[in-house]
Design an enzyme around this catalytic site. Structure first.
Site, PDB file in Angstrom:
ATOM      1  N   SER A   7       0.863  -1.188   0.000  1.00 57.52           N
ATOM      2  CA  SER A   7       0.000   0.000   0.000  1.00 57.52           C
ATOM      3  C   SER A   7       0.894   1.231   0.000  1.00 57.52           C
ATOM      4  O   SER A   7       1.655   1.455   0.945  1.00 57.52           O
ATOM      5  CB  SER A   7      -0.905   0.009   1.242  1.00 57.52           C
ATOM      6  OG  SER A   7      -1.830  -1.050   1.178  1.00 57.52           O
ATOM      7  N   LYS A  17      -7.242   1.376  -3.435  1.00 57.20           N
ATOM      8  CA  LYS A  17      -6.946   0.903  -2.076  1.00 57.20           C
ATOM      9  C   LYS A  17      -7.167   2.015  -1.052  1.00 57.20           C
ATOM     10  O   LYS A  17      -7.669   1.765   0.056  1.00 57.20           O
ATOM     11  CB  LYS A  17      -5.506   0.402  -1.998  1.00 57.20           C
ATOM     12  CG  LYS A  17      -5.025  -0.005  -0.598  1.00 57.20           C
ATOM     13  CD  LYS A  17      -5.843  -1.161  -0.030  1.00 57.20           C
ATOM     14  CE  LYS A  17      -5.464  -1.495   1.423  1.00 57.20           C
ATOM     15  NZ  LYS A  17      -4.150  -2.114   1.565  1.00 57.20           N
ATOM     16  N   LYS A  55      -0.902   5.144   8.349  1.00 57.62           N
ATOM     17  CA  LYS A  55      -0.195   5.495   7.110  1.00 57.62           C
ATOM     18  C   LYS A  55      -1.182   5.669   5.964  1.00 57.62           C
ATOM     19  O   LYS A  55      -1.092   6.637   5.190  1.00 57.62           O
ATOM     20  CB  LYS A  55       0.818   4.405   6.766  1.00 57.62           C
ATOM     21  CG  LYS A  55       1.536   4.603   5.429  1.00 57.62           C
ATOM     22  CD  LYS A  55       2.116   3.300   4.914  1.00 57.62           C
ATOM     23  CE  LYS A  55       1.039   2.341   4.462  1.00 57.62           C
ATOM     24  NZ  LYS A  55       1.555   1.106   3.846  1.00 57.62           N
TER      25      LYS A  55
END
Length: 307
Positions: free
Chosen positions: A102, A176, A244
């Site tokens: 990611s 995502k 994050k």
């Protein structure tokens, strides 16, 4: 492709997600060479037939043959970038690099430009579904690729879950981020709902059950709602990863001149949680909610937290 029936795969990053993903590929008959910064984490894969190397660049070509597909499953975009730079001299034109980490959308765009300049196909394919999905081969895989390139790698991705082409390279990372926006927000809403139920005198276990099957039903209510009731915060998806992702969502929004006020609030919750439970499951958002409501605690079971 090599002379074997299945393409040879280099899998970089054997962590919570990488280990079961690489194991599934090995069990499906793919020849796999693996690398991880802490090489001992690769050892469970040796018995399944994996070849283990000590440096990422060594995975590109070994005595067993050249690599056709590289899969990276690493902690963050800066790590992916470092590994790409380390291996660039050993990569060969025509190889395919699938980044399943990611990262920021901008980072994926940079990786795509860097690799394609060397004749290497770059595809971003981040996943959702956590360790449970990785073990079951039921990950949701969001793929940014050209259609003909997607068709080449889809049989590999099908071993790991359900792959959907969402756009050209870097679109996977954007998808995502949309996923993580919904996940992070819904986890916090479920936490608030369960705590409200208990504070008002209802049984939160029964309330969760009553909500299931209605419009409030979701995978988050099912899995993370139960985690909160059990107070089991052993990691599937970690707080540090969710934090994050929330930062990356806000950065993407800024780059597209968007304001996302709910995301900003959720990002702050995970930023606070990061200071004291960075490796707990992201359902530990209930702990930060309880800090804001010091007279309230969901259930009476002891917290199960990572060491």
């Amino acid at each position: 492709m090599n002379s074997m029936n299945k393409p040879r795969i280099a899998f970089l990053g054997i962590g919570l997600m990488g280990l079961p993903m690489a194991a599934r590929l090995l069990n499906a008959g793919y020849p796999v060479v693996v690398w991880n910064r802490t090489s001992s984490k690769c050892e469970p894969l040796r018995i399944l037939g994996a070849e283990i190397v000590i440096a990422p660049q060594d995975a590109m070509s070994t005595a067993r043959g050249d690599t056709d597909i590289v899969i990276s499953m690493l902690e963050a975009g800066n790590v992916v970038g470092d590994i790409i730079k380390q291996t660039l001299i050993t990569l060969k034109g025509g190889q395919i690099w699938i980044d399943m980490s990611s990262t920021q959308q901008q980072e994926a765009q940079e990786f795509n430009a860097l690799l394609r300049a060397k004749g290497i196909i770059f595809i971003d394919a981040p996943v959702s579904g956590g360790v449970i999905g990785a073990e079951a081969g039921s990950l949701a895989i969001m793929v940014g690729a050209y259609p003909d390139e997607f068709s080449k790698i889809k049989p590999v991705l099908d071993v790991l879950g359900k792959a959907t082409l969402v756009g050209l390279p870097s679109s996977g990372q954007l998808s995502k981020l949309c996923n993580q926006l919904i996940v992070g927000g819904t986890i916090n809403i479920v936490a608030e709902a369960l705590l409200l139920a208990q504070a008002g005198g209802a049984d939160p276990v029964a309330v969760r059950q009553a909500l299931r099957g209605g419009f409030a039903e979701s995978r988050i209510l099912e899995v993370h709602g139960q985690r909160m009731l059990d107070r089991n915060f052993l990691p599937g998806g970690q707080v540090k990863s969710q934090s994050k992702d929330m930062r990356n969502i806000l950065q993407a929004a800024h780059s597209h001149d968007l304001q996302l006020p709910v995301t900003e609030m959720i990002a702050e919750i995970y930023q606070q949680l990061l200071t004291y439970q960075p490796v707990a499951d992201h359902s530990a958002a209930i702990l930060e909610l309880e800090k804001k409501n010091p007279c309230q605690r969901l259930g009476d079971q002891p917290d199960i937290l990572p060491a």
